[in-house]
Design an enzyme around this catalytic site. Structure first.
Site, mmCIF file in Angstrom:
data_model
loop_
_atom_site.group_PDB
_atom_site.id
_atom_site.type_symbol
_atom_site.label_atom_id
_atom_site.label_comp_id
_atom_site.label_asym_id
_atom_site.label_seq_id
_atom_site.Cartn_x
_atom_site.Cartn_y
_atom_site.Cartn_z
ATOM 1 N N ILE A 53 0.679 -1.249 -0.060
ATOM 2 C CA ILE A 53 -0.090 -0.086 0.034
ATOM 3 C C ILE A 53 1.060 1.198 0.173
ATOM 4 O O ILE A 53 0.462 2.198 -0.843
ATOM 5 C CB ILE A 53 -0.974 0.076 1.300
ATOM 6 N N GLY A 54 1.983 1.208 0.763
ATOM 7 C CA GLY A 54 2.787 2.419 0.820
ATOM 8 C C GLY A 54 4.085 2.322 0.257
ATOM 9 O O GLY A 54 5.054 3.246 0.622
ATOM 10 N N GLY A 55 4.377 1.521 -0.598
ATOM 11 C CA GLY A 55 5.641 1.381 -1.332
ATOM 12 C C GLY A 55 6.412 0.405 -0.557
ATOM 13 O O GLY A 55 7.781 0.480 -0.860
ATOM 14 N N SER A 56 5.817 -0.741 -0.009
ATOM 15 C CA SER A 56 6.606 -1.911 0.674
ATOM 16 C C SER A 56 7.502 -2.512 -0.342
ATOM 17 O O SER A 56 8.349 -3.025 -0.165
ATOM 18 C CB SER A 56 6.012 -2.549 1.305
ATOM 19 N N THR B 59 6.984 -2.446 6.939
ATOM 20 C CA THR B 59 8.523 -2.303 6.814
ATOM 21 C C THR B 59 9.294 -2.764 8.080
ATOM 22 O O THR B 59 10.544 -3.191 7.832
ATOM 23 C CB THR B 59 8.703 -0.626 6.564
ATOM 24 N N LYS C 53 11.363 2.058 12.399
ATOM 25 C CA LYS C 53 10.143 2.468 13.204
ATOM 26 C C LYS C 53 8.891 2.644 12.260
ATOM 27 O O LYS C 53 9.086 3.138 11.083
ATOM 28 C CB LYS C 53 10.233 3.564 14.258
ATOM 29 N N VAL D 12 5.836 4.372 10.341
ATOM 30 C CA VAL D 12 5.667 5.481 10.038
ATOM 31 C C VAL D 12 4.062 6.025 9.484
ATOM 32 O O VAL D 12 4.150 7.087 9.459
ATOM 33 C CB VAL D 12 6.642 6.106 9.060
ATOM 34 N N GLY D 13 3.454 4.882 9.413
ATOM 35 C CA GLY D 13 2.031 5.063 8.889
ATOM 36 C C GLY D 13 1.034 5.849 9.457
ATOM 37 O O GLY D 13 0.071 6.378 8.897
ATOM 38 N N GLU D 14 1.051 5.718 10.783
ATOM 39 C CA GLU D 14 -0.045 6.340 11.474
ATOM 40 C C GLU D 14 -0.042 7.412 12.333
ATOM 41 O O GLU D 14 -0.929 8.250 12.456
ATOM 42 C CB GLU D 14 -0.672 5.179 12.147
#
Lengths: 86, 758
Positions: free
Chosen positions: B487-490, B531, B715, B717-719
């Site tokens: 979803i976020g570029g993993s 990540t 760590k 970082v998404g939320e």
């Protein structure tokens, strides 16, 4: 120090449900499996509740409640409700 | 301007980690060739349609499907009677507290329709238009019941009950109620704490339910065989999760289902739950054909989870010199039609950024006639932070202290107790606050009707189970497969970590997302965990491959494997005593794979722990139009402790995305119900998300305090970044106008009304 027992702590809600309101215990164990065994001996069936319902913080570090997590001497082992993110 | 602030000496320098290569999934996405959930078409595939309740609350007296079944082209009609009943028990994580008795009733209603849009029945036909026509032919006899939408009204003793026999958990002796659960967390002595305070401020707040507003509606294709085996292609945040949930709802074996992830057009937590997959599988099983099921935008709004709206009270006590001595909150959260709001998370996060010795958080999980709440980016935490951060700002003003300085003075560090119980184990909060304090914009002069607001946010971040496989191809290129939907570029991040670990160039590694039959179990892409946890699995699998490559080199050189070391992508002799051998590259070893033992492939499954929490501090400059109440965001700066940014562009994107969603939550987004309990704004024209022209470039400060529990310091970082904006904006409006906004959204009519109060 090497034989210092771990301090096992539950939330108030959890202890009310499963440990007759007692929140803290001292347990000697090398890993979380040992902690779960010891708690299950005191309160039969408790290990299953811990595995299914809690996340554990060992000296503040959050882990899933897995047998393999090592428990350093004198550690604080705090069981808290599981968290799910978005 | 984007700054990367390196604050720790333990940050290592890497060749690939921290670079910004072009995303490997970019070309198919920008050319429109990427396959999302609704793009897959199988031979013989037919089309499903769900019939939904037109009522907010109604007893279902009778469902007659005969006319729909008789329509030419219809291949299957299903209702809840086609699904097995589920046991009433709460299992799994407390926050979601899954009770499959509830889940199956959300997927297809049984005794009652509990909200407008609640699925009642479904049909499958040879065309979408016939399916739609057939759905309209299903006759449902309803007994319309009184409804309740607002959380405070739902808690009233005389409120219409969604479940007549539901007794609140955590409230001894309580009568049946819409309150599903009461929670309480506390530490210290709350009364003694407030007694020490020179200033005590309390305030009530309300927030609206808001949707995750992912651009891609839910969609899937299911193909069930006569022997019970089946395949599903779906857009979700976790295909293993979809497999498990679908198997449970159908009464099938997990091993009989294979789920392939489609590309996903956003999820933000809302695609961690299932709505369509079990229904599509049920239709396919009955029809004997593959079935596609997808939601319209209206269905997404009416029938998939927004996050909770809330009613809150917060109280904070502070000394004259800026020590926060006590905090207290009561949080009442809408769960939607079934129990399970994220109120516990809000309780646990609300005070966590700070060292507050005396605190209490009480939460209520309350059902009402709305769609069931689903996770949304740091579920619950942004809501509680809106209340607490607003009151902290009021305290700062009351004692004449800069709001960032007040937070720095009270910031939590390693060893600070939390209301959840454990002590904080990671640093990074102070560094983040100081980085924000040092931003030049923080002291920039403001003009008329302009204000600046500050707020912080905390989120636990996740770890847990992830799997990865590593395959070395004959030409020395590498395939890394994981079970984490990207979803976020993993995919780029996984390839970067594999390349760094192996010591090869980034373009030699291809990362893919594998289906449930091709890689080990992996928990959802959510909780800011991928990540960190899946990255750990990739690094572990790559390290295993390196060990195997060293063995292969030892075989080629006819030396002991212990005599071989791995450096810069090459096997080398450990010392001169081993022998004088030319280092062997990955490519050279790959070419000798057959001769040295066969394919070089490894896998790793991890249960990653010791994830560090997320912390974000932000300030916002805005201008309020006194004539219209419209708020224009002039400047927005977000600082976040990111551990180590594997691909900084993606990290910045996460931070900017969280802030923009928070701006929408703050200023415009809300579920608007009419007097009949029906949603009046189920579309993007009337449900106002921010667009690019609504926001300035969000300025990011990446604070890197590595997490020692991750090979590269990651760590999540998404939320955490979505937690502060609502309070930051409310505080800025207060500075601009003198009016403290306590209800979201702070839309122009509401701001104008506040201004007109005089």
């Amino acid at each position: 120090m090497s034989d210092a027992p771990a301090r096992v702590v539950f939330t108030a809600g959890f202890s009310d449900r499963y440990t007759q309101g007692v929140r803290e215990f001292e347990v000697t164990a090398k890993n979380l499996r040992g902690v779960l065994r010891a708690m299950d001996e005191m309160f039969p069936g408790l290990a299953t509740h811990l595995e299914e319902e809690t996340t554990v913080a060992i000296n503040g570090e959050l882990h899933e409640t897995g047998y393999f997590q090592s428990v350093p001497p004198g550690a604080e082992v705090f069981f808290i409700p599981k968290i799910e993110g978005g | 301007m984007n700054d990367s602030v390196i604050v720790s000496d333990s940050v290592k320098r890497f060749k690939w980690i921290g670079t910004r290569p072009i995303r490997p999934d970019g070309v198919p996405k920008v050319t429109g060739r990427a396959l999302y959930g609704a793009d897959l078409k199988l031979p013989g595939m037919i089309y499903g349609k769900v019939l939904r309740s037109p009522h907010a609350h109604a007893r279902i007296l009778k469902i007659d499907t005969s006319k729909a079944e008789a329509l030419k082209g219809v291949k299957a009609v299903v209702t809840a009677q086609d699904l097995p009943e589920q046991k009433f028990e709460y299992i799994g994580p407390e926050r979601v507290a899954v009770n499959f008795w509830h889940v199956t009733r959300n997927i297809l209603a049984r005794e009652k329709a509990l909200y407008e849009g609640h699925a009642i029945a479904a049909v499958a036909a040879v065309s979408a238009s016939i399916a739609e026509e057939a759905a309209a032919l299903i006759e449902v006899e309803y007994e319309v019941l009184p409804h309740v939408i607002d959380v405070d009204e739902a808690m009233a003793p005389d409120a219409p009950l969604l479940f007549e026999d539901m007794v609140p958990r955590g409230m001894d002796g309580a009568k049946p109620s819409n309150i599903a659960k009461r929670l309480e967390f506390k530490m210290g002595d709350i009364d003694a704490g407030f007694a020490q305070a020179d200033v005590v401020i309390e305030k009530e707040f309300k927030t609206a339910a808001v949707h995750q507003a992912y651009i891609e509606p839910h969609a899937c294709v299911a193909k069930m065989e006569a022997d019970g085996q089946g395949e599903i292609w779906s857009s979700s945040q976790g295909h293993f999760q979809m497999r498990a949930l679908t198997a449970q709802i159908l009464g099938a074996k997990i091993g009989d289902l294979r789920v392939t992830p489609a590309e996903i057009g956003g999820g933000f937590g809302g695609k961690t739950v299932t709505y369509l997959e079990p229904v599509a599988a049920l239709l396919s099983r009955k029809a004997g054909l593959p079935v596609r099921l997808q939601m319209t935008r209206e269905e997404v709004f009416k029938a998939s989870g927004p996050t909770s709206g809330s009613s809150m009270w917060a109280k904070v006590g502070v000394t004259k010199d800026g020590k926060i001595v006590a905090g207290d909150v009561i949080l009442k959260f809408q769960a939607g039609a079934f129990p399970g709001s994220p109120v516990m998370n809000a309780c646990l996060c609300a005070f966590s950024p700070y060292d507050i010795p005396n605190a209490r958080a009480v939460g209520y999980d309350v059902v009402s006639n709305r769609p069931k709440a689903a996770a949304y980016r740091a579920p619950g935490s942004p809501i509680g932070h809106f209340a607490v951060e607003s009151v902290i700002d009021m305290c700062a003003k009351a004692i004449g202290m800069d709001p960032l300085d007040l937070r720095i003075k009270n910031v939590a560090g390693i060893g600070t107790p939390t209301i959840a119980g454990p002590k904080h184990a990671h640093a990074g909060f102070r560094e983040t606050l100081e980085a924000l304090r040092n931003h030049p914009g923080y002291t920039a002069k403001l003009g008329p009707n302009q204000g600046r607001g500050v707020a912080c946010g905390y989120w636990f971040n996740g770890g847990g189970e992830s799997s990865a496989t590593f395959q070395l191809n004959a030409d020395g290129t590498v395939l890394v497969a994981t079970g984490s939907p990207d979803i976020g570029g993993s995919r780029a991040s996984m390839a970067l970590m594999a390349a760094e670990t192996l010591g090869v160039d980034y373009d030699q590694v291809r990362a893919i997302v594998a289906d449930t039959g091709s890689v080990g179990y992996t928990h959802v892409t959510g909780g800011s965990r991928v990540t960190f946890a899946t990255g750990a699995a990739v690094v572990t699998a790559t390290r295993s491959a390196i060990k195997e490559l060293c063995k292969r080199a030892a075989m080629i050189w006819d030396v002991d494997p212990e005599g071989v070391v791995w450096e810069d992508g090459h096997a080398k002799p450990a010392g001169s005593n081993v022998g004088d051998f030319k280092p062997l590259s990955v490519k050279e070893l790959a070419a000798k794979a057959a001769a040295t033992g066969g394919p070089i492939t490894t896998s790793a499954g991890v249960n990653a722990g010791a994830q560090a929490p997320g912390f974000s501090a932000q300030f916002c400059d805005l201008e309020v139009d006194p004539e219209t109440g419209h708020v224009t965001i002039l400047r927005y700066v977000v600082a976040q402790d990111v551990g180590k940014a594997i691909h900084p562009s993606y990290v910045e994107g996460q931070m900017q995305g969280g802030v923009v969603q928070g701006i929408g939550w703050a200023l415009n987004e809300e579920y608007i119900y009419n007097s009949k309990g029906l949603l009046d704004n189920a579309g993007f024209l009337d449900y106002r998300c921010p667009v690019a022209s609504d926001v300035p470039m969000i300025d990011t400060i990446l604070v890197e305090v590595p997490n020692p529990a991750h090979p590269y310091g990651v760590k999540g970082v998404g939320e955490a970044n979505i937690c502060p904006p609502m309070a930051a904006i409310a505080c800025a409006i207060e500075q601009a106008t003198g009016k403290r906004m306590t209800e979201l959204p702070m839309s122009p009519p509401r701001v104008l009304a506040a201004l007109s109060e005089g």
